[in-house]
Design an enzyme around this catalytic site. Structure first.
Site, PDB file in Angstrom:
ATOM      1  N   GLY A 156       0.798  -1.210   0.000  1.00 51.52           N
ATOM      2  CA  GLY A 156       0.000   0.000   0.000  1.00 51.52           C
ATOM      3  C   GLY A 156       0.834   1.264   0.000  1.00 51.52           C
ATOM      4  CB  CYS A 157      -0.267   4.748   0.588  1.00 50.92           C
ATOM      5  SG  CYS A 157      -1.676   4.802  -0.561  1.00 50.92           S
ATOM      6  CE1 TYR A 158       3.480  -0.737   5.047  1.00 52.17           C
ATOM      7  CE2 TYR A 158       1.138  -0.236   4.961  1.00 52.17           C
ATOM      8  CZ  TYR A 158       2.155  -1.145   5.106  1.00 52.17           C
ATOM      9  OH  TYR A 158       1.878  -2.473   5.317  1.00 52.17           O
ATOM     10  CG  PHE A 360      -0.982   8.086   6.944  1.00 47.35           C
ATOM     11  CD1 PHE A 360      -0.588   8.182   8.268  1.00 47.35           C
ATOM     12  CD2 PHE A 360      -0.922   9.217   6.145  1.00 47.35           C
ATOM     13  CE1 PHE A 360      -0.149   9.388   8.791  1.00 47.35           C
ATOM     14  CE2 PHE A 360      -0.492  10.425   6.657  1.00 47.35           C
ATOM     15  CZ  PHE A 360      -0.102  10.522   7.980  1.00 47.35           C
TER      16      PHE A 360
END
Length: 393
Positions: A156-158, A360
């Site tokens: 994901g985004c992190y 996050f």
């Protein structure tokens, strides 16, 4: 041992999505309820995004195909290909961004040769294929076939943070290591028309892009590093597991991005930063706003608003994140590297230039990093495009 970022380069596909025009396309889709139509307008207009990039060339009225798969410009209809079709497109198109950004990062370090690279770490959560992007980069750039390869998938985004942290560990274990880190995402592959609020929000936010960095403990006085990697920390918030997720469906990957996420971040951001700042004695007790630079992953405008308010940051400190969101949207794992690049391009100022960075992702996971800016990156090279951009509709 000090570990450095020697280069940081970015790339985007050429097709541009203009936010207001994309909104009108999504709002005109058949099957939307009255509430769905209102949500499309609200989500697109409040996203604080002007433009985004997509690898899907079909998303422009100027493109014509006898067999459109994602968007039919002759009817204005958004299509709904299977996950297999989307993933095959991913394998073909994301490889270009991986290779392009990787080559740019290597070329920005003229004192290092291709055979100096000892490790390749690739990151993506928007598709799968094997031999994967790590393999494709080694072959395309002509790296040593014995280079160590690692792929971080579906985080994901992190995910840029685990990649940078792993690179730092490799360099601390071997002072001669040179690590190439590349994040590339094609989030736009998974947009679709829907009345579901999470799906609408994803369609309003997500975009495509890539970023690559050279990480090493080797520093050349004639080609000094951009930044040093100081500390990393990971925190899982006590709530939020169901509020942010990334699942695989029959017609693409499905985002869960609950409207409670900004509130979770608001409640837990100070606690998430505490372990990171405790690692550095010079920052203990320092007000958050006194750290000069903030590289915050722009997951959305409301998330940036909550972080700014809770940490009492100035508008100026949020400029890199808000500019990145406005010009590029949310490119998942690559986005925070675009924000860091923005900071590195700014002229130097007097005093130590510490950078506090955070991203996050699913879980809800908060990844944080503490860096020190050492010099200004060359401007005018950010977001390389392989060809001239073309506008949506």
């Amino acid at each position: 041992m000090t570990v450095y970022v020697r280069s940081l380069e970015t790339a985007v596909p050429p097709t541009v999505l203009v936010q207001t025009e994309a909104r009108d396309v999504f709002a005109a889709q058949p099957g939307l309820t009255r509430l769905g139509s209102r949500l499309v307008s609200t989500c697109f207009d409040s996203a604080a995004i002007d433009t985004r990039h997509t690898a899907v060339q079909e998303m422009t009225m100027a493109f014509r195909s006898d067999d459109p798969q994602f968007f039919d410009p002759s009817t204005g209809l958004l299509l709904n290909p299977t996950t297999k079709v989307r993933n095959e497109f991913f394998a073909r198109e994301v490889t270009k961004l991986f290779i392009e950004s990787a080559r740019a990062a290597v070329n920005a370090c003229p004192d290092l040769s291709l055979l100096d690279i000892t490790h390749v770490i690739t990151v993506s959560c928007t598709g799968f294929f094997n031999p994967g992007p790590d393999y494709k980069i080694v072959r395309a750039l002509g790296l040593d076939p014995a280079v160590q390869r690692y792929h971080l998938g579906f985080m994901g985004c992190y995910a840029a943070f685990p990649a940078l942290r792993a690179a730092k560990s490799f360099c601390e274990a071997d002072p001669q290591a040179v690590v190439l880190v590349v994040c590339a995402e094609l989030c736009s592959l998974h947009v679709r028309t829907s009345n579901d609020p999470d799906t609408i929000m994803g369609s309003a936010l997500f975009a495509d892009g890539a970023a690559a960095a050279i990480i090493t403990a080797r520093n050349d006085p004639d080609a000094p590093a951009l930044m040093q990697l100081d500390h990393f920390e990971t925190v899982l918030t006590p709530v939020g597991e169901e509020s942010m997720a990334w699942n695989i469906g029959d017609h693409g990957f499905e985002m869960v991005l609950g409207n409670y996420v900004p509130h979770i971040i608001d409640d837990h951001i100070i606690g998430a930063l505490a372990p990171l700042l405790a690692r550095d004695p010079s920052l203990r007790g320092l007000p958050y706003r006194d750290i000069r630079h903030w590289a915050i992953h722009p997951g959305g405008r409301s998330i940036l608003d909550k972080v700014q308010t809770r940490l009492e940051l100035t508008d100026e400190q949020l400029v890199p994140a808000r500019d990145t969101l406005r010009d590029y949207g949310n490119m998942s794992s690559a986005t925070v590297l675009f924000v860091l690049r923005h900071i590195l391009e700014q002229p130097p100022v007097e005093g130590e230039e510490r950078i506090c960075s955070m991203a996050f992702g699913p879980g809800l996971t908060v990844e944080t990093g503490l860096f020190t800016k050492l010099r200004q990156a060359a401007t005018g090279k950010r977001a390389v495009q392989p060809e001239a951009a073309s506008s949506l509709v």
